[in-house]
Design a protein around this motif. Structure first.
Motif, mmCIF file in Angstrom:
data_model
loop_
_atom_site.group_PDB
_atom_site.id
_atom_site.type_symbol
_atom_site.label_atom_id
_atom_site.label_comp_id
_atom_site.label_asym_id
_atom_site.label_seq_id
_atom_site.Cartn_x
_atom_site.Cartn_y
_atom_site.Cartn_z
ATOM 1 N N ILE A 149 -69.351 6.886 43.451
ATOM 2 C CA ILE A 149 -69.430 5.797 44.492
ATOM 3 C C ILE A 149 -70.859 5.439 44.898
ATOM 4 O O ILE A 149 -71.370 4.272 44.697
ATOM 5 N N LYS A 150 -71.764 6.561 45.031
ATOM 6 C CA LYS A 150 -73.247 6.153 45.582
ATOM 7 C C LYS A 150 -73.898 5.528 44.342
ATOM 8 O O LYS A 150 -74.592 4.726 44.487
ATOM 9 N N HIS A 151 -73.416 5.884 42.976
ATOM 10 C CA HIS A 151 -74.371 5.228 42.149
ATOM 11 C C HIS A 151 -73.899 3.925 41.698
ATOM 12 O O HIS A 151 -74.724 2.831 41.749
ATOM 13 N N ALA A 152 -72.587 3.728 42.027
ATOM 14 C CA ALA A 152 -71.994 2.309 42.072
ATOM 15 C C ALA A 152 -72.599 1.374 43.091
ATOM 16 O O ALA A 152 -73.109 0.088 42.472
ATOM 17 N N ILE A 153 -72.811 1.825 44.107
ATOM 18 C CA ILE A 153 -73.314 1.045 45.207
ATOM 19 C C ILE A 153 -74.868 0.792 44.978
ATOM 20 O O ILE A 153 -75.205 -0.443 45.285
ATOM 21 N N ASP A 154 -75.452 1.784 44.517
ATOM 22 C CA ASP A 154 -76.988 1.651 44.336
ATOM 23 C C ASP A 154 -77.026 0.622 43.205
ATOM 24 O O ASP A 154 -77.925 -0.164 43.224
ATOM 25 N N ARG A 155 -76.215 0.478 42.077
ATOM 26 C CA ARG A 155 -76.343 -0.557 41.061
ATOM 27 C C ARG A 155 -75.846 -1.988 41.571
ATOM 28 O O ARG A 155 -76.585 -2.856 41.198
ATOM 29 N N ALA A 156 -75.276 -1.797 42.522
ATOM 30 C CA ALA A 156 -74.594 -3.040 43.061
ATOM 31 C C ALA A 156 -75.733 -3.656 44.056
ATOM 32 O O ALA A 156 -75.887 -4.899 43.930
ATOM 33 N N VAL A 157 -76.460 -2.635 44.746
ATOM 34 C CA VAL A 157 -77.458 -3.274 45.574
ATOM 35 C C VAL A 157 -78.856 -3.821 44.624
ATOM 36 O O VAL A 157 -79.062 -4.869 44.742
ATOM 37 N N ARG A 158 -78.814 -3.059 43.446
ATOM 38 C CA ARG A 158 -79.892 -3.501 42.781
ATOM 39 C C ARG A 158 -79.490 -4.856 42.142
ATOM 40 O O ARG A 158 -80.388 -5.806 42.020
ATOM 41 N N ALA A 159 -78.435 -5.112 41.719
ATOM 42 C CA ALA A 159 -77.783 -6.456 41.369
ATOM 43 C C ALA A 159 -78.054 -7.632 42.300
ATOM 44 O O ALA A 159 -78.618 -8.510 42.170
ATOM 45 N N ARG A 160 -77.824 -7.123 43.370
ATOM 46 C CA ARG A 160 -78.225 -7.991 44.805
ATOM 47 C C ARG A 160 -79.839 -8.714 44.754
ATOM 48 O O ARG A 160 -79.962 -9.566 44.745
ATOM 49 N N GLU A 161 -80.354 -7.322 44.758
ATOM 50 C CA GLU A 161 -81.885 -7.633 44.893
ATOM 51 C C GLU A 161 -82.592 -8.429 43.712
ATOM 52 O O GLU A 161 -83.437 -9.122 43.908
ATOM 53 N N SER A 162 -82.071 -7.988 42.496
ATOM 54 C CA SER A 162 -82.535 -8.727 41.137
ATOM 55 C C SER A 162 -82.082 -10.224 41.105
ATOM 56 O O SER A 162 -82.252 -11.021 40.192
ATOM 57 N N GLY A 163 -80.779 -10.314 41.792
ATOM 58 C CA GLY A 163 -80.140 -11.656 41.740
ATOM 59 C C GLY A 163 -79.149 -11.686 40.214
ATOM 60 O O GLY A 163 -78.938 -12.715 39.857
ATOM 61 N N SER A 164 -78.969 -10.379 39.494
ATOM 62 C CA SER A 164 -78.567 -10.570 38.391
ATOM 63 C C SER A 164 -76.847 -10.055 38.732
ATOM 64 O O SER A 164 -76.578 -9.831 39.827
ATOM 65 N N THR A 165 -76.159 -10.162 37.617
ATOM 66 C CA THR A 165 -74.591 -9.907 37.609
ATOM 67 C C THR A 165 -74.641 -8.507 37.143
ATOM 68 O O THR A 165 -75.442 -8.399 36.107
ATOM 69 N N GLU A 166 -73.234 -7.757 37.400
ATOM 70 C CA GLU A 166 -73.065 -6.527 36.704
ATOM 71 C C GLU A 166 -71.560 -6.167 36.821
ATOM 72 O O GLU A 166 -71.328 -6.580 38.064
ATOM 73 N N THR A 167 -70.872 -5.627 35.821
ATOM 74 C CA THR A 167 -69.668 -5.136 36.033
ATOM 75 C C THR A 167 -69.491 -3.998 36.161
ATOM 76 O O THR A 167 -70.001 -3.093 34.963
ATOM 77 N N ILE A 168 -69.280 -3.238 37.055
ATOM 78 C CA ILE A 168 -69.190 -1.711 37.244
ATOM 79 C C ILE A 168 -67.837 -1.213 37.494
ATOM 80 O O ILE A 168 -66.965 -1.682 38.264
ATOM 81 N N LEU A 169 -67.535 -0.164 36.783
ATOM 82 C CA LEU A 169 -66.395 0.798 36.908
ATOM 83 C C LEU A 169 -66.616 2.276 37.026
ATOM 84 O O LEU A 169 -67.575 2.794 36.634
ATOM 85 N N PHE A 170 -66.008 2.641 38.140
ATOM 86 C CA PHE A 170 -66.162 4.084 38.527
ATOM 87 C C PHE A 170 -64.836 4.837 38.580
ATOM 88 O O PHE A 170 -64.000 4.403 38.836
#
Lengths: 456, 456
Positions: A384-405
């Motif tokens: 979960i922690k890494h999924a959140i990190d990736r999701a926050v990074r996507a927000r900050e970079s304005g990019s999109t990403e599909t994450i599955l954990f």
């Protein structure tokens, strides 16, 4: 595998990633044999041994095992919309929830399969080591299902942290012994060095192996790391592949926590195949605790699977089989080495790894629970922690990403740890840099002494 | 309802049994209104009120609520083959497993629906009373989902027996107060009489009502008993109808535990309709604890829903709203009365009832766990006990029977009670015959004094 191969939502086959890894040769320095009172016997029944060295990509799941799986599988694949909203991220976050199994985690996938094969091979009792108790609970339940006895050496700090885990195993008829114990040579050796030793999975494993060697019709059953265990767990990823496809999705990032690797591999391996087949790039990320950073900081070398060195050696990323991790609550991740096949994939840059400290993973766990109303096991909170990190990074970079954990289990046996966290009483319990440095130095020296020729 | 009406396995409509009960008139002696600081306001939002007096057989589930349901529904319908084998019975035993919900029980079915409607009505906080904590946990999660505050008065003996239940609620942002408390007039009144009072659902309910009356934008949310709560729970039975039909089955006996009745009604009501429609005879059995035997020993009369008598009266089977049940671990069943509609059906011989003591239900729970590897909530173990009794009877009489029961929740928060049971330390905690006799005598006298004319 096509969707046709998923009857009633439950896969018909396990996926054997080794068949698709050009260059990987499963090998052990010593053969997997044991010296029992009645001579040398293979520790694994032939059925499981064949799986562990198979070159076939798909191995049929026996109908009897599938019938058991159908009691709780397919497990839900859920889009964490409320977590996405709470994070304000453009990323899509999906989780595969294994906590709906009777044992409360993914571990039952392999426990049922192993109990089935061992029972058919005439074995009357299985013994194992368990950390947080997820594996021990699953094996106790599987043994009960097949009318076998079960003995579990439970890492002492977990035994004390999670008394109800012990009770769940006992309720299912298992004998539960805190490890290190005085009942085995291995336990006594460790206790002589440190009477207050909190235990570790590799110590519990040594004790369980010794117990197995001394009993008639008793075998050691592995909860993670071994090829066949990773194989059994691929039902998770096979289901997830189909469930994601039904939603028109394919993940950019697949995440799982790693102790020895069955949690991570179970979800990630089928996506490895799919990404090779489709040419889509998917990052496969194994998440480990900073207090036991075998992938991010360990050495790729030959090592034993247990603390006393009674098991064969395999080549793996390791902190040394005598490494004693701090007593973090994610007891399932307190293991010194990564599965040989995952280690090889990491070495070949086919999988990635990241490490987090205890308080940040509990913070992520609480964030997830408040958004999605499922309290995760501390092990799962790493993913979960890494999924959140990736999701926050996507927000900050304005990019999109599909994450599955992989939400590998619920944390209902870990509420004491959550209470400590919420009251600010939880330490980070990370191994100091110094401890890890020393472990690595020792390993490197041993490797160099053996000479590099034997490393390939 | 046809199978078409079950989209993606989750029902599109709730079933309103009242529409099909000729002769039953929902009635309350006093209107369901409240005197708040800002004048008299209806306690229920119009949306829920309309459901509670609807004459329609089917009420559409809002898409937003169905989307939430789809996170864990449809829940599994499982044939308990291993339990059948352990009992050596020719009976077929099926269970509908609600423990896979994030809150761990069926309670989330109504909590989600209520939070949805209250939120739309502009309410900012919900307050309730909870016994074992199943309802409180569900409401806390639902409130968190909809961004509402949540306050829970938790029956004191359960608060002490199940500390992790409290933590689950707090983790979801709820304020949890042991009841009776000194914070309300109701709590102080009870404590003055008995400072060591273990609490009861009717006392917690009085406190919650008082709290709701004194707050702006705060409403009392009922976890069971009321028509709309029973309505929301019928998703259980609607799913089970379809799942049984898929297996070519129709149950001879449908079983659920009864506190106020949402657990029992949720499974049983749709089978009531189906049995009337098809002319197949199905026994609907509500199972209660001997320590709180409202159906098997109570009086059918007018009574309040809460201990202090601040709620309207309804006609129901009751032990009196001041009846204080022993502190059994099945805290969800420690309620003095049965839902008015279930009471009417019982009075009309449309449902049956049976009562068991605490140790025999824990024995049944352990038997079930050892066979099926799911540790049941003590409430659910009441249904299991009757299912086992029926199955054993079938074996002894050589007859066959298809049994379906509601496994309403898991018992992972109740392992302390299981440990006591396994160590022989659990009392039967049944009310003595004398206590129940006295309660009944008091009720009967009150009824007679009011005159029988008002009873119809």
């Amino acid at each position: 595998m096509s969707e046709d191969a998923v009857r009633s939502g439950v896969p018909t086959h396990w996926y054997n990633v080794i068949a698709d890894l050009a260059g990987y040769i499963p090998q052990e320095r010593r053969p997997a044999q044991r010296a029992g009172r009645h001579g040398v016997q293979p520790q694994l029944p032939l059925s499981i041994y064949r799986q562990s060295v198979s070159k076939e990509s798909f191995i049929a799941i026996p109908d009897e095992v599938r019938a058991e799986y159908e009691r709780w599988r397919p497990t839900p694949l859920v889009r964490a919309r409320k977590l996405e909203k709470a994070l304000g991220t453009p990323a899509k976050i999906y989780y595969k929830y294994e906590g709906v199994s009777p044992s409360g985690s993914h571990k039952l996938n392999s426990a049922i399969a192993q109990a089935y094969y061992y029972k058919k091979a005439g074995i009357r009792e299985l013994v194992t080591g368990t950390g947080a108790g997820q594996w021990g609970t699953a094996l106790a339940m599987a043994c009960k299902s097949y009318g076998m006895d079960c003995t579990v050496y439970m890492v002492k700090c977990s035994y004390e942290q999670k008394p109800y885990r012990r009770l769940m195993m006992e309720l299912n008829g298992a004998k539960v012994i805190p490890s290190p114990s005085v009942h085995t040579e291995a336990g006594r050796t460790i206790l002589l060095e440190d009477p207050d030793c909190p235990g570790s999975l590799s110590v519990a494993s040594s004790e369980a192996h010794e117990y197995a060697n001394e009993g008639d019709g008793v075998r050691y059953s592995a909860g993670s790391g071994d090829n066949h265990v990773l194989l059994h767990q691929t039902v998770i990823g096979e289901e997830a592949l189909v469930q994601m496809a039904e939603r028109g999705e394919f993940p950019d990032t697949v995440i799982g926590a790693i102790g020895a690797g069955s949690n991570f591999a179970g979800l990630a391996f089928p996506f490895y195949r799919a990404s090779v087949e489709t040419g889509r790039k998917t990052r496969l990320v194994a998440v480990e605790p900073k207090s036991c950073p075998k992938l991010t900081r360990g050495v790729y070398t030959w090592d034993h699977h247990d603390a006393l060195g009674n098991t064969p050696m395999s080549k793996m990323y390791t902190l040394g089989n005598d490494f004693m991790p701090s007593p973090i609550h994610a007891g399932g991740l307190r293991y010194h080495g990564a599965a040989p096949v995952i280690s090889w994939m990491y070495h070949e840059n086919l999988v990635e790894a990241v490490a987090y400290a205890q308080n940040e993973i509990f913070e992520a766990g609480v964030t997830f629970a408040r958004a999605e109303q499922i309290i995760p096991a501390p092990e799962s909170a790493h993913a979960i922690k890494h999924a959140i990190d990736r999701a926050v990074r996507a927000r900050e970079s304005g990019s999109t990403e599909t994450i599955l954990f992989n939400l590998s289990g619920h944390g209902l046996m870990d509420l004491g740890a959550y209470e400590k966290y919420m009251n600010g009483l939880l330490g980070d319990d990370s191994a100091t840099e110094l401890e890890v440095d020393q472990a690595i130095e020792k390993l490197t020296r041993a490797r160099d002494e053996r000479g590099h020729g034997s490393e390939s």
